[in-house]
Design a protein around this motif. Structure first.
Motif, PDB file in Angstrom:
ATOM      1  N   LEU A   1      68.665 131.316  62.367  1.00 57.41           N
ATOM      2  CA  LEU A   1      68.154 130.125  62.724  1.00 57.41           C
ATOM      3  C   LEU A   1      68.358 129.319  61.555  1.00 57.41           C
ATOM      4  O   LEU A   1      67.959 129.539  60.350  1.00 57.41           O
ATOM      5  N   ASN A   2      69.010 128.041  61.801  1.00 59.24           N
ATOM      6  CA  ASN A   2      69.056 127.107  60.899  1.00 59.24           C
ATOM      7  C   ASN A   2      68.293 125.860  60.900  1.00 59.24           C
ATOM      8  O   ASN A   2      67.168 125.868  60.557  1.00 59.24           O
ATOM      9  N   SER A   3      68.973 124.832  61.598  1.00 60.62           N
ATOM     10  CA  SER A   3      68.226 123.545  61.670  1.00 60.62           C
ATOM     11  C   SER A   3      67.123 123.689  62.609  1.00 60.62           C
ATOM     12  O   SER A   3      67.411 124.320  63.751  1.00 60.62           O
ATOM     13  N   HIS A   4      66.059 123.080  62.435  1.00 60.27           N
ATOM     14  CA  HIS A   4      64.859 123.324  63.269  1.00 60.27           C
ATOM     15  C   HIS A   4      64.150 121.945  63.639  1.00 60.27           C
ATOM     16  O   HIS A   4      64.324 120.782  62.910  1.00 60.27           O
ATOM     17  N   MET A   5      63.657 121.757  64.985  1.00 62.61           N
ATOM     18  CA  MET A   5      63.076 120.426  65.111  1.00 62.61           C
ATOM     19  C   MET A   5      61.744 120.878  65.826  1.00 62.61           C
ATOM     20  O   MET A   5      61.658 121.662  66.960  1.00 62.61           O
ATOM     21  N   PHE A   6      60.405 120.139  65.392  1.00 60.01           N
ATOM     22  CA  PHE A   6      59.271 120.700  66.225  1.00 60.01           C
ATOM     23  C   PHE A   6      58.705 119.304  66.709  1.00 60.01           C
ATOM     24  O   PHE A   6      58.671 118.342  66.115  1.00 60.01           O
ATOM     25  N   VAL A   7      58.859 119.434  68.266  1.00 61.16           N
ATOM     26  CA  VAL A   7      58.563 118.228  68.952  1.00 61.16           C
ATOM     27  C   VAL A   7      57.015 118.512  69.668  1.00 61.16           C
ATOM     28  O   VAL A   7      56.883 119.253  70.448  1.00 61.16           O
ATOM     29  N   PRO A   8      56.131 117.560  69.544  1.00 60.97           N
ATOM     30  CA  PRO A   8      55.049 117.798  70.342  1.00 60.97           C
ATOM     31  C   PRO A   8      55.290 117.375  71.760  1.00 60.97           C
ATOM     32  O   PRO A   8      55.858 116.683  72.249  1.00 60.97           O
ATOM     33  N   LEU A   9      54.336 118.442  72.627  1.00 60.77           N
ATOM     34  CA  LEU A   9      54.363 118.107  74.126  1.00 60.77           C
ATOM     35  C   LEU A   9      53.153 117.328  74.412  1.00 60.77           C
ATOM     36  O   LEU A   9      52.108 117.734  73.987  1.00 60.77           O
ATOM     37  N   LYS A  10      53.615 116.202  75.183  1.00 54.94           N
ATOM     38  CA  LYS A  10      52.329 115.225  75.414  1.00 54.94           C
ATOM     39  C   LYS A  10      52.196 115.358  77.014  1.00 54.94           C
ATOM     40  O   LYS A  10      53.061 115.107  77.696  1.00 54.94           O
ATOM     41  N   SER A  11      50.717 114.968  77.239  1.00 50.52           N
ATOM     42  CA  SER A  11      50.664 114.432  78.665  1.00 50.52           C
ATOM     43  C   SER A  11      49.483 113.559  78.669  1.00 50.52           C
ATOM     44  O   SER A  11      48.532 113.847  77.901  1.00 50.52           O
ATOM     45  N   GLY A  12      49.737 112.281  79.254  1.00 51.76           N
ATOM     46  CA  GLY A  12      48.603 111.194  79.217  1.00 51.76           C
ATOM     47  C   GLY A  12      48.219 111.040  77.730  1.00 51.76           C
ATOM     48  O   GLY A  12      46.908 110.808  77.563  1.00 51.76           O
ATOM     49  N   GLY A  13      49.037 111.022  76.943  1.00 50.43           N
ATOM     50  CA  GLY A  13      48.723 110.484  75.542  1.00 50.43           C
ATOM     51  C   GLY A  13      48.366 111.445  74.616  1.00 50.43           C
ATOM     52  O   GLY A  13      48.283 111.248  73.643  1.00 50.43           O
ATOM     53  N   GLU A  14      47.960 112.652  75.330  1.00 57.09           N
ATOM     54  CA  GLU A  14      47.396 113.709  74.317  1.00 57.09           C
ATOM     55  C   GLU A  14      48.478 114.690  74.184  1.00 57.09           C
ATOM     56  O   GLU A  14      49.136 114.983  75.036  1.00 57.09           O
ATOM     57  N   VAL A  15      48.094 115.346  72.816  1.00 58.94           N
ATOM     58  CA  VAL A  15      49.353 116.410  72.612  1.00 58.94           C
ATOM     59  C   VAL A  15      48.497 117.675  73.035  1.00 58.94           C
ATOM     60  O   VAL A  15      47.654 118.074  72.942  1.00 58.94           O
TER      61      VAL A  15
END
Ligand code: ADP
Length: 414
Positions: free
Chosen positions: A124-138
């Motif tokens: 694995l090289n380049s990574h991205m960490f993306v928050p999963l949200k629902s109704g504005g909350e993570v």
């Protein structure tokens, strides 16, 4: 793999369509991870918050040969004590991009050697960490990574993946709420089952004791007026305890039916005799309330193979309702048969049920009368209908408001 989605709007529309095709929690997570590793990444992890901790729920990889290695990642739960970008992304509420997985970055990711080695083996090289949200909350974090040494995720990719994460977050939350609701229903039914079982035991002992007291008083042959009053009070307590036992039994039956534990034990018996016996068992109540019940049958006997106890319960339920809602007018129970079915009908001339309400009365806890006027739990017809369905038969109603109702039961012979 080219990490380029040509028509992003079309991709997001497709993603929404696929995600709305299920309400199952695990399937939703699997769909999201699959969407990601077939478009914008080689590797994907989904971690969802359970309380304050993230729980690893899905892992996917584009290269089938690396499946086993990818599944090893399940063992390494994100640890908030590590300098992990997963928790940082959750806290930040925005994507974090790691353009290249340098040796130095890798060593900061985890204290566990095996985890670092697994990531290296996966390439694995380049990574991205993306928050999963629902109704504005993570509610969780999506980790994606590429295996291409010459590729780095950009801010443009982050904008697009955030859009996808928004749809994924809503789908995960919906599926999670549904799963929790199902679990709560199951817990309620289990609780009802245990509680009603437990309540039955002391109630049986109270009834026996009350009967014992009555027997003793009758034997003593006392003419004392105080004793007469005591007998009256014991009789009332007995009636109320019987009523309570019936209600508890109804609750127990609901839980048996709702948890799919209703068992049908068939035996050969005559329906005409059973109808007569059930009416007999209501005699005292019918006499007290001055209600007339007519029994009619086109046959001398109707022999079939059904569950005796359960069919007795259905007849009792329908008759009990006819008494309750029948305005004290004559009730008629008729029976007959054709080649395939035995049929019996319980007809009253009481308050009736509107056409609209007829749709609901067979549902659990549904009542279409006011609680002040008529008491009840709204489970009798639900249980009766489930029992008849378990016999592959039909329970229907014909009714007109103010004119009365006829409940019709069709029971197949085979
Ligand atoms: P309960 O009588 O305890 O409310 P049931 O499941 O037996 O529960 O019946 C559900 C609802 O159907 C009742 O609350 C009542 O509104 C309606 N109902 C049932 N039987 C009759 C009847 N014979 N006449 C009029 N309404 C009825």
């Amino acid at each position: 793999m080219p990490y380029i989605v040509k028509d992003k709007i079309l991709f997001l529309a497709e993603a929404s369509k696929i995600l709305s095709s299920t309400i199952d929690y695990n399937v939703t997570l699997a769909i999201i991870s699959k969407l990601i590793v077939t478009s914008i990444a080689d590797f994907c992890i989904i971690d969802i918050f359970e309380g304050h901790k993230l729980k690893r729920l899905a892992v996917n990889v584009s290269d089938p040969k690396k499946q086993q290695l990818a599944h090893k990642v399940f063992r390494f739960m994100p640890d908030p004590r590590n300098k992990e970008a997963i928790y940082d992304a959750a806290k930040l509420g925005a994507p974090i991009i790691i353009p290249k997985a340098t040796k130095q970055w890798l060593s900061s990711v985890s204290k566990i050697k095996e985890e670092r080695e697994t990531i290296e083996k996966l390439g694995l090289n380049s990574h991205m960490f993306v928050p999963l949200k629902s109704g504005g909350e993570v509610i969780g974090v999506l980790t994606i990574a590429s295996m291409d040494k010459n590729f780095s995720y950009t801010q443009d990719d982050a904008v697009f993946i955030e859009e996808l994460a928004l749809r994924a977050g809503a789908a995960v939350d919906k599926a999670r709420l549904y799963k929790e609701a199902q679990e709560a229903l199951y817990t309620r039914d289990e609780f009802l089952s245990i509680a009603s079982h437990e309540l039955k035991t002391p109630l049986t002992s109270i009834l026996l004791n009350l009967q014992g007291m009555l027997n003793k008083i009758h034997k003593s042959n006392s003419k004392n007026p105080e004793i007469k009053e005591t007998v009256r009070l014991i009789e009332i307590s007995k009636r109320q305890t019987h009523r309570m036992a019936r209600l508890i039994n109804d609750l127990l039956n609901v839980s048996v039916v709702s948890t799919g534990k209703l068992k049908i034990e068939k035996e050969k018996f005559d329906l005409v005799t059973l109808i007569n016996d059930v009416v007999m068992s209501f005699r005292t109540r019918l006499t007290n309330e001055k209600i007339d019940v007519k029994i009619q049958s086109s046959e001398k006997e109707i022999i079939g193979n059904w569950d005796y106890v359960r069919i007795e319960q259905v007849i009792s339920n329908l008759l009990s309702n006819a008494i309750k809602y029948g305005k004290k007018k004559t009730i008629t129970i008729s029976s007959g048969k054709n080649n395939s079915y035995a049929i019996f009908k319980v007809k009253d001339q009481g308050i009736g049920i509107s056409e609209k309400d007829q749709e609901y009365i067979f549902e659990r806890f549904k009542r279409v009368v006011s609680d002040n006027e008529y008491s009840g739990l709204g489970v009798g017809l639900y249980i009766a209908n489930q029992i008849i369905k378990a016999h592959k038969g039909r329970l229907t109603v014909k009714s007109q408001v103010g004119k009365g109702s006829t409940f019709i039961v069709e029971l197949p012979f085979k």
